[in-house]
Design a protein around this motif. Sequence first.
Motif, PDB file in Angstrom:
ATOM      1  N   VAL A 110       7.481   9.239  -7.062  1.00 28.50           N
ATOM      2  CA  VAL A 110       7.089  10.478  -7.735  1.00 28.50           C
ATOM      3  C   VAL A 110       8.026  10.830  -8.891  1.00 28.50           C
ATOM      4  CG1 VAL A 110       6.075  11.369  -5.619  1.00 28.50           C
ATOM      5  CG2 VAL A 110       8.389  12.044  -6.226  1.00 28.50           C
ATOM      6  N   ILE A 169       1.968   2.268   0.638  1.00 30.60           N
ATOM      7  CA  ILE A 169       0.884   3.164   1.056  1.00 30.60           C
ATOM      8  C   ILE A 169      -0.475   2.463   0.930  1.00 30.60           C
ATOM      9  CG2 ILE A 169      -0.286   5.353   0.553  1.00 30.60           C
ATOM     10  CD1 ILE A 169       2.398   5.793   1.797  1.00 30.60           C
ATOM     11  N   TYR A 170      -0.648   1.687  -0.146  1.00 35.57           N
ATOM     12  CA  TYR A 170      -1.891   0.917  -0.274  1.00 35.57           C
ATOM     13  C   TYR A 170      -2.072   0.002   0.938  1.00 35.57           C
ATOM     14  CZ  TYR A 170      -1.690   1.969  -5.348  1.00 35.57           C
ATOM     15  OH  TYR A 170      -1.627   2.574  -6.571  1.00 35.57           O
ATOM     16  N   VAL A 185      -7.015   4.656  -3.514  1.00 37.30           N
ATOM     17  CA  VAL A 185      -7.116   3.194  -3.535  1.00 37.30           C
ATOM     18  C   VAL A 185      -8.282   2.728  -2.681  1.00 37.30           C
ATOM     19  CG1 VAL A 185      -5.588   2.584  -1.624  1.00 37.30           C
ATOM     20  CG2 VAL A 185      -5.781   1.081  -3.571  1.00 37.30           C
ATOM     21  N   LYS A 186      -8.603   3.470  -1.620  1.00 34.38           N
ATOM     22  CA  LYS A 186      -9.734   3.067  -0.777  1.00 34.38           C
ATOM     23  C   LYS A 186     -11.038   3.117  -1.562  1.00 34.38           C
ATOM     24  CE  LYS A 186      -8.095   4.290   3.808  1.00 34.38           C
ATOM     25  NZ  LYS A 186      -7.997   5.482   4.651  1.00 34.38           N
ATOM     26  N   GLN A 196       3.920  16.594   0.890  1.00 37.61           N
ATOM     27  CA  GLN A 196       3.916  15.136   0.976  1.00 37.61           C
ATOM     28  C   GLN A 196       2.709  14.549   1.693  1.00 37.61           C
ATOM     29  OE1 GLN A 196       6.337  13.200   3.719  1.00 37.61           O
ATOM     30  NE2 GLN A 196       7.594  14.982   4.111  1.00 37.61           N
ATOM     31  N   ARG A 197       2.221  15.234   2.735  1.00 39.91           N
ATOM     32  CA  ARG A 197       1.036  14.695   3.427  1.00 39.91           C
ATOM     33  C   ARG A 197      -0.108  14.504   2.442  1.00 39.91           C
ATOM     34  NH1 ARG A 197       0.682  12.795   8.097  1.00 39.91           N
ATOM     35  NH2 ARG A 197      -1.097  11.627   7.378  1.00 39.91           N
ATOM     36  N   PHE A 237       6.808  17.164  -4.267  1.00 37.17           N
ATOM     37  CA  PHE A 237       6.384  16.077  -3.390  1.00 37.17           C
ATOM     38  C   PHE A 237       6.739  16.366  -1.928  1.00 37.17           C
ATOM     39  CE2 PHE A 237       8.132  12.233  -1.224  1.00 37.17           C
ATOM     40  CZ  PHE A 237       6.922  11.748  -0.784  1.00 37.17           C
ATOM     41  N   ILE A 238       7.970  16.790  -1.691  1.00 32.22           N
ATOM     42  CA  ILE A 238       8.380  16.990  -0.303  1.00 32.22           C
ATOM     43  C   ILE A 238       7.589  18.141   0.330  1.00 32.22           C
ATOM     44  CG2 ILE A 238      10.326  17.722   1.148  1.00 32.22           C
ATOM     45  CD1 ILE A 238      12.057  15.914  -0.734  1.00 32.22           C
ATOM     46  N   ILE A 246      -3.691  -4.070  -9.253  1.00 35.85           N
ATOM     47  CA  ILE A 246      -3.130  -2.761  -9.619  1.00 35.85           C
ATOM     48  C   ILE A 246      -1.669  -2.915 -10.029  1.00 35.85           C
ATOM     49  CG2 ILE A 246      -2.542  -0.462  -8.748  1.00 35.85           C
ATOM     50  CD1 ILE A 246      -4.954  -0.674  -6.900  1.00 35.85           C
ATOM     51  N   ALA A 285      -2.972   1.855   4.061  1.00 32.64           N
ATOM     52  CA  ALA A 285      -4.393   2.217   4.036  1.00 32.64           C
ATOM     53  C   ALA A 285      -5.247   1.003   4.369  1.00 32.64           C
ATOM     54  CB  ALA A 285      -4.772   2.781   2.670  1.00 32.64           C
ATOM     55  N   ARG A 328       8.589   6.683   5.852  1.00 28.08           N
ATOM     56  CA  ARG A 328       7.624   6.526   4.776  1.00 28.08           C
ATOM     57  C   ARG A 328       7.968   7.452   3.600  1.00 28.08           C
ATOM     58  NH1 ARG A 328       1.714   8.219   6.401  1.00 28.08           N
ATOM     59  NH2 ARG A 328       2.724  10.197   5.925  1.00 28.08           N
ATOM     60  N   PHE A 353       8.914   6.402  -0.221  1.00 22.14           N
ATOM     61  CA  PHE A 353       7.970   6.850  -1.236  1.00 22.14           C
ATOM     62  C   PHE A 353       8.632   7.693  -2.319  1.00 22.14           C
ATOM     63  CE2 PHE A 353       4.337   9.204  -2.948  1.00 22.14           C
ATOM     64  CZ  PHE A 353       3.426   8.176  -3.105  1.00 22.14           C
ATOM     65  N   VAL A 386       0.452  11.578  -0.059  1.00 17.18           N
ATOM     66  CA  VAL A 386       0.238  10.237   0.484  1.00 17.18           C
ATOM     67  C   VAL A 386      -1.253  10.020   0.737  1.00 17.18           C
ATOM     68  CG1 VAL A 386       0.686   8.800   2.481  1.00 17.18           C
ATOM     69  CG2 VAL A 386       2.547  10.041   1.403  1.00 17.18           C
ATOM     70  N   LEU A 389       1.467  14.244 -11.405  1.00 17.59           N
ATOM     71  CA  LEU A 389       2.485  13.188 -11.423  1.00 17.59           C
ATOM     72  C   LEU A 389       2.460  12.450 -12.749  1.00 17.59           C
ATOM     73  CD1 LEU A 389       2.588  11.288  -8.032  1.00 17.59           C
ATOM     74  CD2 LEU A 389       4.280  12.780  -9.064  1.00 17.59           C
ATOM     75  N   ILE A 412      -3.110   9.321  -2.541  1.00 18.52           N
ATOM     76  CA  ILE A 412      -2.933   7.992  -3.092  1.00 18.52           C
ATOM     77  C   ILE A 412      -3.647   6.955  -2.247  1.00 18.52           C
ATOM     78  CG2 ILE A 412      -1.171   6.227  -3.383  1.00 18.52           C
ATOM     79  CD1 ILE A 412       0.429   8.845  -4.509  1.00 18.52           C
ATOM     80  N   ALA A 413      -3.560   7.109  -0.935  1.00 19.53           N
ATOM     81  CA  ALA A 413      -4.263   6.175  -0.061  1.00 19.53           C
ATOM     82  C   ALA A 413      -5.769   6.321  -0.260  1.00 19.53           C
ATOM     83  CB  ALA A 413      -3.883   6.439   1.391  1.00 19.53           C
TER      84      ALA A 413
END
Lengths: 276, 319
Positions: B133, B194-195, A274-275, A263-264, A259-260, B240, B198, B125, B129, A267, A204, A270-271
């Motif tokens: 991208v 999405i953040y 950040v965690k 997509q799972r 992306f499509i 961020i 999560a 979602r 989203f 996402v 990306l 990215i999640a």
Amino acid sequence: MLVARPGNLMIFVGLLLLALMWIYPFVWLLSASLKTQPEIFGSGLGLIPDEPIWENYVRAWTVVGFDRYFLNTVLITGGTVLLIVVRSALAGYVLGRHRFIGKKLLIGIFVVTFFLPEGYTIIPVVQLTDQLGLLNTYVGVILGLGAGGHVSATLLYAGYFSGLPKELEECARLDGAGPFRIFFRIMLPLSGPITATVVILTFLFAWNTYLLPLVFTLSEPGMRTLAVGMTAFVGEYSTDWSGLAAAAMIALVPVMAVFIALQRKFVDSIAGAVKQ
Amino acid sequence: MTTSVDRVAGPAPARRPPGVLRRLRKDWWIYLFLLPTVLGYGAYTVYPLVASWWFALLDWPGFADQGTFVGIENFERLVADDLFWNSFRNSLVFLVCAVPLRVGLALVLALLLNRRNTPFKGFLRTLYFLPVVTTGAIIGVAFTLLLDAGGPISLALVESGLLDSPVNFVADTGTSLFSGAAVWVWKWLGITMIYWLAALQTIPQEVHEAAMIDGAGPGREFVHITLPLLIPFLVIITLIDTVGALNVFDLLYTLTAGGPAFSSEVIEIFIFRTAFGATVPQLGYASAAAVLFGLITMGIAVAQALGVRWARRATGAMR
């Protein structure tokens, strides 16, 4: 619980309307890319073209030179992703699983420079690339995009490797495997999930990046990426809306399609990032 | 036999801390693994960081030329340069308008999408989203059409009676910066959502059930339970997004190019224009601006990192 209570239904309709608004710009672009020039202005807010004009795409592809830009973008993106994955996996492995002299210093440097903006580094990066004789080359752009920065990729690998069980290495070491065998035969094959995450995030980044390829190709139009080529095209053809819309679609569709399809994974990547 | 001897003799030398040189020699392969990152990071991140400071002290009219040392003259000029302060102010306005909007709106969306009885969550979602991208520079160009006086947004506003006459939002000094902020929020909202999703997933289901049993309504549950648990995430997500808001070159440059009349020129565009856009590049002067810009970004990052620590301690104390 899923019975449609009026409140829930209202919230859903609201969310759906907002989502449609969210993708409206893409739908409009697609529609404009298939209309004739007078039709874009004449048909008001109608989205369905009288008759799809595919010639707009042909014009964008040939006149703008998008075939070349597309190839440039693919090569630069591929090289950058490969560079970042290789160096991050190697560094992340030793950072995540081994202690060594200088580790604290290295992590300290990473932390301090984590949020360094690209605008800050661009002038020295151009100067360095110029001195290395790599300006206007693929290698120059790839190094500029992938050699520095991307601390998050290294940290993702470090976090992932440190979570793997210790016994893996101990058994291999008893069998007489050295660090290289252990890394390439055991650790790297196990790193599939995190490699997928890093590949997606850096893909990306590299596909969408603009400032560095713009600056690097100011004097060499043949090296332009899609993003740079598109914006160069605007200056000359700013009134050709249908051509512009078609060109934008050509640049946007590949990344949206990837992306499509995935997509799972996108996402979750990215999640997950950040965690950490 | 040998193993039993080793076991007896083993611990004595091992207890002595191995010398630095011996450790370095034993761990040589570790440094080999680090080599690509150390070389690349050193040359393309650490070196530019240091070199910018040196360049900022030069009068340097182009990459082909040698710079001449002028001391802090560039900084003196910068402080007196109205256009620099204009770009600084624009960056700040952008930050203050766009970041809270993005963080707040994304939280609302995440909360609604996180409800158990919202159908088609995955589908919604995906739609939110999708802009994330896409290529910022292409989006910038596309929105010059969408926000044009003849474009669909102006047209829709006129037809619905919200506007008297068509407006070219990106060519108007009053609206260009805010158009940029709106497009930026549109493009990046999905990732912040999405953040938040999560973050919401870290709240255990039991907490929600306990609140229900205690008779708390959704509003009270949010204010007294969900919100305090989200505060550490709020600080991180804001950090961020703030750093993201300082990296808007691609979107804003292609949307407005900083115009009209510098009304949407943010610091990054100012640096680019000074270094690469002008007929006579002023690389030293642009470096000085970049140094100030870097200091500001890092200042914000450090302040917010301290905020994270404070928030963690505060929520820790509550438990």
